[in-house]
Design a protein around this motif. Structure first.
Motif, short mmCIF file in Angstrom:
data_model
loop_
_atom_site.label_atom_id
_atom_site.label_comp_id
_atom_site.label_asym_id
_atom_site.label_seq_id
_atom_site.Cartn_x
_atom_site.Cartn_y
_atom_site.Cartn_z
N GLN A 1 10.14 -34.74 -20.43
CA GLN A 1 9.86 -35.86 -21.35
C GLN A 1 10.75 -35.80 -22.58
O GLN A 1 11.22 -36.84 -23.06
CB GLN A 1 8.39 -35.82 -21.76
CG GLN A 1 7.44 -36.20 -20.62
CD GLN A 1 5.99 -36.10 -21.02
OE1 GLN A 1 5.64 -35.41 -21.97
NE2 GLN A 1 5.12 -36.80 -20.31
N GLN A 2 11.02 -34.61 -23.12
CA GLN A 2 11.88 -34.53 -24.30
C GLN A 2 13.32 -34.89 -23.96
O GLN A 2 14.01 -35.52 -24.76
CB GLN A 2 11.82 -33.10 -24.88
CG GLN A 2 10.49 -32.76 -25.53
CD GLN A 2 10.27 -33.50 -26.83
OE1 GLN A 2 11.21 -34.01 -27.41
NE2 GLN A 2 9.04 -33.61 -27.29
N LEU A 3 13.81 -34.49 -22.75
CA LEU A 3 15.15 -34.89 -22.35
C LEU A 3 15.24 -36.40 -22.17
O LEU A 3 16.25 -37.02 -22.52
CB LEU A 3 15.55 -34.18 -21.05
CG LEU A 3 15.89 -32.69 -21.20
CD1 LEU A 3 16.14 -32.06 -19.85
CD2 LEU A 3 17.08 -32.48 -22.10
N ASP A 4 14.16 -37.00 -21.62
CA ASP A 4 14.15 -38.47 -21.50
C ASP A 4 14.20 -39.11 -22.88
O ASP A 4 14.80 -40.17 -23.07
CB ASP A 4 12.90 -38.93 -20.75
CG ASP A 4 12.97 -38.60 -19.26
OD1 ASP A 4 11.91 -38.62 -18.61
OD2 ASP A 4 14.08 -38.32 -18.77
N GLN A 5 13.56 -38.47 -23.87
CA GLN A 5 13.56 -39.06 -25.22
C GLN A 5 14.94 -39.03 -25.83
O GLN A 5 15.30 -39.91 -26.63
CB GLN A 5 12.58 -38.28 -26.11
CG GLN A 5 12.38 -38.94 -27.49
CD GLN A 5 11.34 -38.20 -28.30
OE1 GLN A 5 10.67 -37.32 -27.81
NE2 GLN A 5 11.21 -38.58 -29.55
N LEU B 1 19.26 -27.18 -27.43
CA LEU B 1 18.37 -28.32 -27.23
C LEU B 1 17.09 -27.89 -26.52
O LEU B 1 15.98 -28.16 -26.98
CB LEU B 1 19.10 -29.39 -26.41
CG LEU B 1 18.23 -30.54 -25.86
CD1 LEU B 1 17.60 -31.32 -27.00
CD2 LEU B 1 19.06 -31.45 -24.98
N ILE B 2 17.23 -27.18 -25.39
CA ILE B 2 16.03 -26.83 -24.61
C ILE B 2 15.23 -25.76 -25.34
O ILE B 2 14.00 -25.75 -25.32
CB ILE B 2 16.46 -26.37 -23.20
CG1 ILE B 2 17.20 -27.52 -22.49
CG2 ILE B 2 15.26 -25.93 -22.39
CD1 ILE B 2 17.79 -27.15 -21.17
N ALA C 1 19.61 -39.16 -17.28
CA ALA C 1 20.67 -40.18 -17.45
C ALA C 1 21.59 -40.22 -16.23
O ALA C 1 22.80 -40.18 -16.32
CB ALA C 1 21.46 -39.93 -18.71
N GLY C 2 20.98 -40.31 -15.03
CA GLY C 2 21.77 -40.47 -13.81
C GLY C 2 22.26 -39.18 -13.21
O GLY C 2 22.90 -39.20 -12.16
N ARG C 3 21.98 -38.03 -13.83
CA ARG C 3 22.47 -36.76 -13.29
C ARG C 3 21.27 -35.89 -12.91
O ARG C 3 20.34 -35.74 -13.69
CB ARG C 3 23.34 -36.03 -14.32
CG ARG C 3 23.89 -34.70 -13.82
CD ARG C 3 24.97 -34.18 -14.73
NE ARG C 3 26.13 -35.08 -14.71
CZ ARG C 3 27.06 -35.07 -13.77
NH1 ARG C 3 27.00 -34.21 -12.77
NH2 ARG C 3 28.09 -35.91 -13.83
#
Length: 964
Positions: free
Chosen positions: A57-61, A238-239, A307-309
């Motif tokens: 969810q955080q990566l989607d954000q 980031l992670i 994002a597509g990957r």
């Protein structure tokens, strides 16, 4: 009689007792091991799924952050470097895990030289570079370059500015995919320039297309792309922040591996904690399941898309922390074996004694043996039943979930048992709930779909799974995930129900926070851009369906930057919260208020049948915001500028309405602030013209499109030509001569006024020296300074260098300043003026009488000359008030030992009045308009031949003579 010695061998009864005891012990060990393993496995899956959901969810954000940044370029045809910095500042503050925001500009190779020259005017020594391995080298020849044009924050990311990312195959692939689809695209892991070749991360890019071009095909999008916006992420940082902010890094029992690929490959490892996928154990041991001896759950591998990957997460347990979780089962096994051997020994003693008695009384021995065997079996059966019951009771009481056992007797279905976890979660003791219905858990909150599900399951005597709002003894509401199952007798009749409750309040709260962050502004709690667009779509549909207009108000605070600059950003944030609260109070509950960024708000006001929208509504909202605000012992009155677009007449979609309302807001700013303007098509044309002028203005210096005109200044006592004011003109290749009023203010806004001002100073000084060398005598050159130029730290050094470079004497350079410029910060202004006077230049106050300076400040300024504004000179022979003001300025200047020059002198009567009352100098159309260099030189030649002009009204200085 010879007696046979009793046999010392183990009796069959003892063997049976031992075997029975061992079997019961093994059964108990297996049962407890299964429960212990299931508990460990469930705990691991809960932790693993929480981490997987958090990371995904955080990566989607992060993708939403890139979309928000890209929308700025979609809304405005040209985003300036300052606008980019201002817009990304708030994003960087809210999303600290972003390494940097970029704007990649697409530069054809034939424009490379011009582009680098333009950037060097901003960043001296600038060159386009590219990455080779971990080093930066000059960019090589290519058909086109994708350049990092804007990057924020600049600190820590300087190495990336000007980087040509075209040679990077991973980034090129992502950019190509994003261009073709119009959607965000992520790169695989790559080496970032910001870390000196040691930092690996990834970028998420979105294309920026040329405005006004149809994007209905892949070919059209490729032709229209002009660059892309990107967010740079240090993958590991980031992670780590995602997990750290959610308290998931402190758990040493779980190992996590995140791969920026669909494969578990060390080359694509984005983040690792511990040693994921390192758990290994035998699947079977002597034909038995592994959980009998091991507590290691299987690793969890989860695939998702960024994002597509494709990305992959691997979560596993640490072996050393979960290798000995079966203490209870081991204790049961040891205790059972010990008890079995002791009992077998006891039986063996009894059997031996029976054999000795048998020699005496054979019949009684046989009867006693039979009775003992029956007793052993009965004891073993009772022991097994008791142990099984104890095991179940301990398992239920040890459960982390609340367990309730109720009677199946309608209609109350009274509670008969609750475990300690129920008491801990709800606060009710077993005495509080004994004999009562489970309905006490939902109290008066009966309007829940889950309650109907419970009733239906009870009627149908079946299992049920449901989520409901439950209430503890203290009235606290918590979310419960519940499972209910019937308990049947051997005949199939239901006599009890078992209910398990799991408190999922924390999970629900986290989901609500994620939803809030996706749709709300974190500072004010107002709607963000995503929610605003959704509300605008609904309002537009309402307007189209019912014919009631919707007003979109683009609301901007006037001079908000002053609060940030004086009291700091914390005070600015507090002020924004107060404004948000006042806006909420000023509108209806059904209206929408959104904060876009900084001090920009958007209000959506739909009209109702019983209530019509009017300008009075807008004024009421502005007045509510303009009430005084006390902050840190200071009182502020925040006025506002508002632009209004009306749906459907000014647009039918959200983006168009926001854009048009923004254009109207800027028009309100231009007309003096603290007012509102309705959008018109003419405003759009004006905005587009402004963008065109802004774009051309950036290249005007390089193309030598600027020129200086010179307006003569005369001594009113002697009639001599003593100097000239240098006035800039812009010769646009298409628009022709552009007056200063159309581009000076714009140059101030976009920061070009400083290099333009330096050019004016250097050109004017160089021209004055050229006239001296030509034998035309020394002339004082007056040059205007802008406010931004005046407060540049290197102003004094720049002027000193220009004088040294051109050879002009300092006393022949006059710097014209305005009152308002110096009143912004009097103490700083005094220091700057003193440093300028130390050089030896002349200082004058331009447009005197139109500002706000007082005599106390005027005495502190080390100036030489006051310049009377032409608005007073124009009517000095007609308006007694203007005449009195001019006379007062002349008297004031002379009393302070200052000289006076009047500008805008156009008639002989004005000239006579100024001479009569002792004005020192003049300039204006009565003598001459501002002249190009060649015409001014012709005039200087005629003056030099006459040496002295004589009286001002002599034919030699008549305007017609000068013009010819």
């Amino acid at each position: 009689m010879i007696h046979k010695r009793p046999s010392a061998s183990l009796s069959s009864a003892a063997v049976l007792a031992l075997v029975a005891g061992l079997m019961v012990t093994i059964a108990l060990f297996v049962g407890m091991r299964r429960l212990e393993h299931d508990k460990v496995d469930l705990e691991f899956h809960q932790r693993a799924n929480t981490r997987i959901l958090t990371v995904q969810q955080q990566l989607d954000q992060t993708i939403q952050v890139v979309k928000v940044l890209n929308q700025t370029f979609a809304s405005f045809e040209h985003v300036t470097r300052e606008q980019f910095r201002s817009f990304t500042a708030s994003l960087l503050q809210r999303h600290s895990y972003v390494q940097a925001f970029n704007f990649h500009r697409l530069i054809p190779d034939d424009q490379r030289e011009a582009y680098e020259a333009g950037m060097r005017s901003i960043y001296p020594g600038y060159r386009m570079m590219q990455m080779e391995g971990s080093k930066l080298v000059p960019a090589r020849f290519a058909d086109r370059h994708l350049i990092v044009d804007y990057i924020e924050p600049m600190a820590g990311n300087e190495a990336a500015l000007g980087l040509d990312v075209t040679p990077n195959p991973y980034l090129a692939e992502a950019v190509q995919w994003a261009t073709d689809t119009g959607q965000p695209a992520a790169t695989s892991l790559l080496t970032l320039a910001q870390g000196g070749g040691r930092v690996r991360g990834f970028l998420v890019v979105m294309p920026v297309y040329r405005h006004g071009v149809a994007l209905d095909s892949v070919e059209a999008r490729r032709a229209a792309v002009i660059g892309d916006t990107a967010a740079v992420f240090n993958a590991a940082t980031l992670i780590e922040k995602i997990l750290g902010e959610n308290g998931m890094l402190n758990d040493v029992s779980v190992d996590i591996g995140v791969y920026a690929s669909g494969e578990v490959d060390h080359r694509h490892l984005a983040f690792r904690k511990g040693n994921p996928v390192a758990v290994s154990y035998p699947k079977n041991f002597a034909g038995m399941p592994h959980w009998l001896f091991y507590d290691y759950p299987e690793p969890i591998v989860y695939d998702f898309d960024v994002a597509g990957r494709p990305w992959k997460i691997v979560v596993s347990r640490q072996e050393e922390l979960f290798a000995a979780r079966h203490n209870g089962a081991i204790s049961t096994l040891i205790g059972g074996i010990t008890a079995s051997f002791l009992f077998a020994a006891f039986v063996q003693v009894l059997a031996s004694r029976s054999r000795r008695v048998q020699r005496l009384v054979e019949q009684r021995t046989a009867e006693l043996r039979h009775a003992n065997e029956m007793l052993v079996e009965d004891i073993a059966a009772r022991r097994r039943a008791e142990d099984a019951l104890n095991l179940r009771q301990r398992a239920i009481e040890a459960s982390a979930n609340a367990i309730i056992i109720t009677s199946a007797q309608a209609p109350l279905y009274p509670i008969e048992y609750v475990n300690p976890a129920f008491e801990r979660i709800t606060g009710f003791t077993s005495n509080d709930v004994a004999g009562r219905s489970c309905s006490l858990l939902w109290a008066g909150d009966r309007d829940q779909p889950a309650i109907q599900e419970v009733m239906g399951a009870v009627r149908e005597q079946r299992e049920a799974r449901f989520t409901l709002r439950a209430y503890g003894k203290d009235g606290r509401m918590f979310w419960a995930d519940a499972y209910m199952a019937p308990v049947r007798e051997e005949t199939g009749v239901v006599n009890h129900y078992v209910v398990t409750l799991n408190d999922i309040t924390a999970t629900k709260r986290y989901q609500a926070e994620l939803e809030f962050q996706a749709n709300r502004d974190t500072l004010t709690g107002l709607a963000n851009r995503n929610l605003l667009q959704d509300r605008l779509r609904q309002a537009s549909a309402y307007a189209a369906r019912y014919g009631h207009p919707v007003w979109v108000l683009f609301f901007n605070l006037d001079r908000f930057k002053f609060v940030n600059d004086t009291l700091g950003h914390h005070a600015g944030d507090q002020l924004l919260k107060v404004v948000a609260d006042r806006l909420r109070a000023a509108v209806r509950e059904t209206d929408t208020i959104a904060r876009l960024s900084g001090d920009e708000f958007v209000l959506v006001l739909p009209e109702r049948t019983e209530e019509h929208l009017s300008p009075a509504v807008v004024r009421r909202i502005m007045d509510s915001v303009a009430e005084p605000i006390v902050m840190e012992s200071y009182e502020f009155v925040m006025s506002s500028s508002v632009g209004i677009a009306v749906c459907p007449s000014d647009g039918g979609d959200a983006e168009t309405l926001i854009k048009h309302a923004g254009i109207a807001m800027y028009r309100a700013k231009e007309t003096g602030r603290n007012n509102f303007q309705f959008y018109t098509s003419a405003m759009n044309e004006r905005a587009m013209e402004r963008l065109r002028i802004e774009s051309d203005l950036r290249n005007a210096l390089e193309r030598n499109e600027f020129a200086l005109h010179y307006q003569p200044q005369l001594d009113l006592k002697t009639g001599r030509l003593i100097g000239a004011e240098a006035l800039i003109r812009w010769h646009h290749p298409v628009l022709g001569t552009v007056p200063p009023g159309r581009f000076i203010e714009l140059a101030e806004e976009i920061g070009l006024i400083v290099p333009i001002g330096v050019w004016v100073l250097r050109t004017a000084c160089r021209q004055s020296m050229a006239w001296q060398r030509a034998g035309m005598g020394p002339l004082r050159i007056a040059v205007n300074l802008s406010a931004r130029q005046f407060y540049q730290q290197d102003l004094v050094a720049t002027i000193r260098d220009i004088l040294a470079e051109t050879g002009l004497e300092p006393q022949l350079l006059e710097l014209e300043l305005t009152e308002s410029m110096m009143m912004n910060d009097v103490e700083v202004a005094v220091d700057i003026l003193r440093n300028l006077k130390a050089i030896g230049v002349q200082l004058s106050i331009d447009d005197f009488g139109t500002g706000y300076s007082s005599l106390s400040y005027l005495k502190r300024f080390p100036i030489d000359l006051l310049k009377i504004d032409q608005s007073f000179v124009r009517d000095i022979t007609l308006d007694p008030d203007d005449a009195a003001i001019v006379l007062s300025i002349i008297s004031l200047a002379h009393s302070l030992r200052l000289q006076v020059i009047a500008e805008g002198v156009e008639t002989e009567a004005q000239l006579a009045y100024l001479q009569r009352h002792g004005c020192d100098y003049m300039q204006g159309y009565y003598f001459s308009r501002p002249l190009p260099t060649t015409e001014f030189e012709l005039m200087l030649g005629s003056v030099a031949s006459a040496h002295v002009l004589g009286s001002i009204d002599a034919p030699a200085v008549h305007p017609e003579t000068i013009d010819t």
